[in-house]
Design a protein around this motif. Structure first.
Motif, PDB file in Angstrom:
ATOM      1  N   LYS A  58       0.854  -1.181   0.000  1.00 48.28           N
ATOM      2  CA  LYS A  58       0.000   0.000   0.000  1.00 48.28           C
ATOM      3  C   LYS A  58       0.891   1.232   0.000  1.00 48.28           C
ATOM      4  CE  LYS A  58      -3.400  -2.396   2.902  1.00 48.28           C
ATOM      5  NZ  LYS A  58      -4.027  -2.445   4.233  1.00 48.28           N
ATOM      6  N   ASP A 187      -3.537   7.157  -3.534  1.00 54.94           N
ATOM      7  CA  ASP A 187      -3.358   5.948  -2.737  1.00 54.94           C
ATOM      8  C   ASP A 187      -3.743   4.733  -3.568  1.00 54.94           C
ATOM      9  OD1 ASP A 187      -2.503   7.305  -0.471  1.00 54.94           O
ATOM     10  OD2 ASP A 187      -4.549   7.595   0.267  1.00 54.94           O
ATOM     11  N   TYR A 189      -3.670   0.246  -3.776  1.00 51.14           N
ATOM     12  CA  TYR A 189      -3.553  -1.050  -3.102  1.00 51.14           C
ATOM     13  C   TYR A 189      -3.197  -2.067  -4.174  1.00 51.14           C
ATOM     14  CZ  TYR A 189      -5.136  -5.411  -0.920  1.00 51.14           C
ATOM     15  OH  TYR A 189      -5.218  -6.688  -0.442  1.00 51.14           O
ATOM     16  N   THR A 220      -9.498   0.908  -1.046  1.00 48.45           N
ATOM     17  CA  THR A 220      -8.752   0.390   0.091  1.00 48.45           C
ATOM     18  C   THR A 220      -8.873  -1.130   0.138  1.00 48.45           C
ATOM     19  OG1 THR A 220     -10.634   0.537   1.607  1.00 48.45           O
ATOM     20  CG2 THR A 220      -9.244   2.504   1.362  1.00 48.45           C
TER      21      THR A 220
END
Length: 444
Positions: A58, A187, A189, A220
């Motif tokens: 991550k 962000d 993943y 996420t």
């Protein structure tokens, strides 16, 4: 009469089709559940602690030369866009019934046709608080963010600026522009197979035919897991509906014709129930075996880092000894290094190396020629890096072993684990790595 004949022809095929559909839905449901269990069981690696094999990381998506998306003009590492054009047409239908009466009706059909599309992707880095890790996105399932979604007519400048100059047949002259992307600094993943890079001594994540999953998502981990769980239950419900539809149709036929055999429908319903529990057991057992093997792999990575630590000590000893053969304080430090190496054979947990690193730093401060020696400085950095790798490997092992131990102890997985003989694994404690701390005293 015609309806009766059609129903008679349909009778043997509808239950069979419903049964096959139910099996297909179950297969898809268990595949989704398997991926959810895989994601839930994978510990998150730091970018500097990634080992060869299936990993999850991550961080943020970074690139030295990012792309610029076509529609939104966003800096990104991956994007795809499409332009759809709306069309409509009037269809006239004429039908004749059994008495020769003719009926004409008019209806309007409408839809969207893709008139342009494209996209790009580049290798990028996942950055976390420890460093960066390269990702080769080719072949991955990518879950990007929606960056642009606009519908307009010919009066809008966007219509021709980003779309083709010609229109399709029966066009309504309305276009929908959609773009999805993985923005720079977003962000991400990532789950995939780690391998060694060809250009430098480092790992990277890339497509692998043997890997069960290669995913790059802007969602996420929890969102991805819930998505697979929702897919599982939706497919299970659809499977139940398909099975119930086939059985219900058969029961309806039995009511209208009591002479028909009822046993096939009873066997079909029982087979579906057995298939569900058999498939669930198969899925759980395979996931537990896979988790157990990844626990063993995590322990092997701990041993690799301990072996690396073990091999570095004599190299450091040789460099220091060659530069200061007659200094008492250095000789005492070397003796401590030699004792540590002798006390900790390869493959076994050894003492905490922080005391060793502090001693080396003190020696270097006292002897400027060591501070100026490239070999000493390089080995000192490698030793510090190795200690960090040992800590990361130990933490990774403990996390995945804890998840494995918890999984085989909870109901109903514990019944599968008990039946197949799967045993829990012990965790690594800090004391296992710090049995003989070295304290080096330097002469004044």
């Amino acid at each position: 009469m015609l309806a009766a004949i059609d129903s008679e022809k349909l009778y043997p095929w509808l239950p069979l089709g419903s049964g096959l559909a139910a099996v297909g839905f179950l297969w898809g449901a268990f595949r989704a559940a398997g991926k959810q269990r895989l994601i839930d069981g994978l510990p998150t690696c730091k970018t500097t602690g990634v080992f060869i094999g299936l990993v999850e990381v991550k961080g943020t998506a970074e690139a030295t030369e990012p792309l610029t998306s076509f529609l939104a003009g966003t800096s990104c590492v991956d994007y795809s866009w499409s332009v759809d054009e709306q069309w409509s047409r009037t269809v006239t239908e004429t039908t004749t019934d059994s008495k020769g009466n003719t009926t004409t009706r008019t209806r309007t059909e409408t839809g969207w046709a893709t008139v342009a599309q494209g996209g790009e992707q580049i290798a990028f880095y996942v950055k976390d608080d420890c460093g960066v890790l390269q990702v080769q996105p080719a072949g991955a399932k990518i879950e990007p963010k929606m960056m642009f979604d606009e519908t307009c007519g010919r009066g809008d400048a966007l219509y021709y600026a980003k779309g083709p100059a010609t229109s399709i047949a029966n066009s309504d002259h309305r276009r929908r522009f959609v773009e999805r992307a993985v923005p720079l600094h977003a962000d991400v993943y990532v789950v995939g197979q780690a391998r060694e890079r060809q250009d430098v001594v480092a790992a990277e994540i890339a497509a692998d035919r043997e890997a069960p999953l290669f995913l790059i998502s802007t969602r996420t981990e929890a969102q991805v897991s819930r998505g697979y769980a929702a897919t599982f239950w939706v497919l299970v419900i659809l499977g139940l509906a398909a099975a119930a539809g086939g059985i219900g149709y058969g029961l309806q036929r039995l009511v209208s014709d009591p002479g028909r055999q009822w046993m096939p429908y009873a066997l079909g319903g029982a087979s579906y129930v057995l298939l569900f529990f058999g498939g669930w057991t198969w899925m759980v057992y395979n996931s537990l075996v896979d988790l157990r093997n990844r626990v063993a792999s995590a322990w092997s990575q701990v041993e690799v880092q301990l072996k690396r630590r073990f091999d570095l000590i004599p190299r450091l000893e040789g460099v220091v000894q060659g530069l200061a053969q007659h200094e008492r304080s250095v000789q005492e430090g070397l003796a401590a290094l030699r004792a540590q190496r002798t006390a900790t054979p390869p493959g076994e947990a050894g003492p905490d190396i922080q005391a060793l690193g502090g001693s080396l730093t003190a020696i270097a401060e006292r002897y400027p020629e060591l501070k100026a020696n490239d070999s000493f400085l390089r080995l000192q950095r490698e030793l510090s890096d190795t200690e960090q790798r040992v800590a990361l490997a130990r933490g990774y092992y403990n996390e995945i072993a804890t998840h494995y131990n918890t999984t085989i102890e909870i109901v109903p997985e514990r019944f599968v684990a008990g039946f197949t003989g799967l045993k829990s694994r012990s965790l690594l404690e800090a004391g296992d790595f710090e049995r003989a701390p070295v304290q080096v005293k330097l002469a004044s």
